[in-house]
Design a protein around this motif. Sequence first.
Motif: not given
Length: 401
Positions: A161, A165, A200-203, A210, A213-215
């Motif tokens: 995504t 962030k 939200i988890r940044p990749i 970064d 992201n994963e959402v």
Amino acid sequence: MRFDFSPEDEAFRLEVRAFFREHLPRDLARRFYIGAHPPPRSDVRRFQALLHSRGWGAPHWPEEWGGTGWSPLRKHLFMDELYRADGLDYGWQGLHMVAPVILAFGSQAQKRRFLPPMISGEEFWAQGFSEPNAGSDLANLKTQAVLDGDEWVVNGQKIWTSDAKMAEWGFFLVRTDPAVKPQRGISFLLIKLDTPGLTIRPIVSIEGGDGLNEVFLENVRVPRDQIVGEPGMGWTYAKYLLEKERTASAFLYFNKRELEKAREIARGQTVNGIPLIDTPGYARNLARVEVDILALEYSVLRVLSHEQNRHNLDAVVSALKLRGSALQQRVTDLQLEALGLHALRFWDHGEGEVIDADEALRWPAFVPGRTAQALIARASTIYGGSQEVQKNIIAKLAFRL
């Protein structure tokens, strides 16, 4: 066929060039040159505000919403000069992707609410399309939205995504009707990214950035009126979104700018006292890439001029993406070839931070950011539709295979 621009268009190009020369802050241009991924939010906001103040915040929008009324050719010249000046082509998720959908299918209330802060740089957007098991084949997406009174309750997961962030809002494809064929059961939903239940988890990518992201969405409640257009039409709107920027996937302006950077590096590096650019081997490699970028540019201009040809336009666009994405890798590899051992000095872009200015000054100006840019380019033949997907489209639409 004419192979040059009219005097009026050339005058327009010079006007744009002069504007960037006079008004683009040098600190921004330097950081954009380095290419942090993602760039600092404050830089994006400053640059978008600069363009908006000049009336150039969204050249492709209708004039009534702040657009310029430029022809496709003048938009092309503007983008060419923006990249030439090391300006920032950012905010794509909002200005270039969700905005055309809102303009074409959104309500008047949605246009009034979302477009002004988007063009001014006050609000940023993220794209929530891909899922762990639905990347190039978006029809398989599983994220569901169920209507509960005046709210949609959303559950699912998105991945890759872009810009989540740093964004306030996201536009998501969600399944609202599992009983119909996959393409007909998808809707286009606008979700505020600080809504309870949304995580939200940044990749962190290979160069330390970064921007992806994963959402995760767990019982995220979204007002009913934040759906764009009609329920079940999200697939159609997503296709419209992609069709609006037919030549963007060619990455023409990026490739032209990075070619000039390769040339700059090769002038500054020497082999036995001879500038690298004057050595037969490197000059030959540079010329090959330059010729292919020139061919790409003329192909883009043919599309912009609405040239009639016997090929399906979607197949032509896939061919541009296929060639332009591969050229991103070739031109950045050309830079690393010219850098030689300097390419081993890698600046981590992590957390969107800019490269330390004092340390960067101890290296040639063309070194910072180049290795990171080449690493990012490894993904160019995957995102936006992989090479394999593009070849299948060309085979189906151009050759009826």
